[in-house]
Design an enzyme around this catalytic site. Structure first.
Site, short mmCIF file in Angstrom:
data_model
loop_
_atom_site.label_atom_id
_atom_site.label_comp_id
_atom_site.label_asym_id
_atom_site.label_seq_id
_atom_site.Cartn_x
_atom_site.Cartn_y
_atom_site.Cartn_z
CG ASN A 1 -1.79 1.11 1.34
OD1 ASN A 1 -1.57 1.95 0.30
ND2 ASN A 1 -2.39 1.33 2.49
CE LYS B 1 -0.16 3.37 4.62
NZ LYS B 1 -0.12 3.55 6.24
CG HIS C 1 -6.10 2.20 4.93
ND1 HIS C 1 -5.58 2.91 5.86
CD2 HIS C 1 -4.92 1.19 4.94
CE1 HIS C 1 -4.30 2.53 6.38
NE2 HIS C 1 -3.82 1.53 5.72
CD GLU D 1 -3.04 5.63 6.65
OE1 GLU D 1 -3.06 5.58 5.46
OE2 GLU D 1 -2.24 5.27 7.35
CD GLU E 1 -3.60 -2.42 7.29
OE1 GLU E 1 -2.45 -2.69 7.06
OE2 GLU E 1 -4.30 -1.42 7.15
N GLY F 1 2.04 2.50 10.89
CA GLY F 1 3.01 3.73 10.70
C GLY F 1 3.74 3.92 12.23
CB SER G 1 4.77 -1.19 12.05
OG SER G 1 4.23 -0.03 12.50
P1 PGA Z 1 2.54 0.65 7.54
O1 PGA Z 1 1.11 0.74 6.97
O2 PGA Z 1 3.02 -0.50 7.20
O3 PGA Z 1 3.48 1.62 7.08
O4 PGA Z 1 2.40 0.35 9.10
C1 PGA Z 1 0.44 -0.61 6.82
C2 PGA Z 1 -1.09 -0.08 6.24
O5 PGA Z 1 -1.44 0.99 6.58
O6 PGA Z 1 -1.64 -0.57 5.18
#
Ligand code: PGA
Length: 266
Positions: free
Chosen positions: A9, A11, A93, A95, A167, A173, A214
């Site tokens: 992903n 982003k 997601h 976010e 997640e 993140g 992460s």
């Molecule tokens: P990250 O993001 O690996 O940077 O923690 C994962 C995600 O949001 O899919």
């Protein structure tokens, strides 16, 4: 046998000028048998990534779709517009739940659009830290699943290759991950919710559940050692070819072990 999947992903990173090269580099560094690879760049980079990945056996995914087919929705992209550009899509997601106020019902509508457009969905679920600390993580995720999936055509979802990504929001993140035992327990709870609450029965066992939050080449092995976890949805580390190479190589070990357990070649 469930597939082993590593989904990137990206982003809101990369541009049409550099995304193709990054995708091609990752594809070349991750040629491992038995692992399903998916790269989800920003919409505006989909064409460049599709072109760069032509003939390379790496799928292209979008990071979202709108819940309507078309019309007066300034700045939005519908599922059918992705034809020829993407074959997968990430939905719900955290976010987007946080920043765009997407709720489970809306995510369910997006899911239905995605399926009818022939896209393979990755539905993201996960609790925030306060919910985990209050011992409510399983309940929160079950509510998200029910909200998005109730009344949906189970057969259509299964035929589309429906995938779930667990997640935990506090792990995205942050450099902090769930323990592999907690992630595995959640993957089992997710399948139990599908099987019992949503009436999917034994079909729940065929749904891949990825862990996200992460994930790196250094920690993915812990998650892939869990039978109930089928790969990773990776953000930050997915922009780094070395990291992708390490993660996919580790995923190939699990894919091979699973194939061997079934008496099949990887
Ligand atoms: P990250 O993001 O690996 O940077 O923690 C994962 C995600 O949001 O899919």
């Amino acid at each position: 046998m469930r597939p082993v999947i590593i989904a990137a992903n990206w982003k809101m990173n990369t541009t049409p000028a550099d995304a193709g090269e990054l995708a091609a580099t990752i594809a070349a560094r991750t040629e491992e048998p038995g692992v399903v690879r998916v790269i989800c760049p920003p919409y505006i980079c989909l064409a460049a990534v599709r072109d760069a990945l032509a003939g390379k056996n790496v799928a292209v995914g979008a990071q979202n779709v709108h819940h309507e087919q078309g019309g007066a929705y300034t700045g939005e992209i519908s599922a059918s517009m992705l034809a020829g550009l993407a074959t997968w899509v990430i939905l719900g997601h955290s976010e987007r739940r946080r920043d765009e106020f997407e709720d489970d019902e809306l995510i369910g509508k997006k899911l239905a659009r995605a399926i009818s457009a022939g896209l393979r969905p990755i539905l993201c679920v996960g609790e925030v830290l306060a919910e985990r600390e209050a011992g409510r993580a399983v309940e929160v995720v079950a509510t998200q699943l029910r909200g998005a999936l109730v009344g949906k055509d189970v057969e259509a979802l299964l035929n589309a290759g429906f995938v779930i990504a667990y997640e935990p929001v506090w792990a995205i993140g942050t450099g902090r991950t769930a323990s592999s035992a907690d992630a595995a327990a959640m993957a089992e709870a997710i399948r139990a919710t599908l099987a019992a609450d949503l009436g999917w029965g034994h079909n729940a066992e065929s749904v891949p559940v990825l862990y996200g939050g992460s994930v790196t080449s250094a920690n993915i092995g812990e998650f892939l050692a869990e039978h109930s976890i089928d790969g990773g949805l990776v953000g930050g580390a997915s922009l780094k070819p070395d990291e992708m190479a390490g993660m996919v190589a580790r995923a190939a070990v699990t894919a091979k072990a699973r194939a061997a357990a079934e008496g099949k070649p990887a």
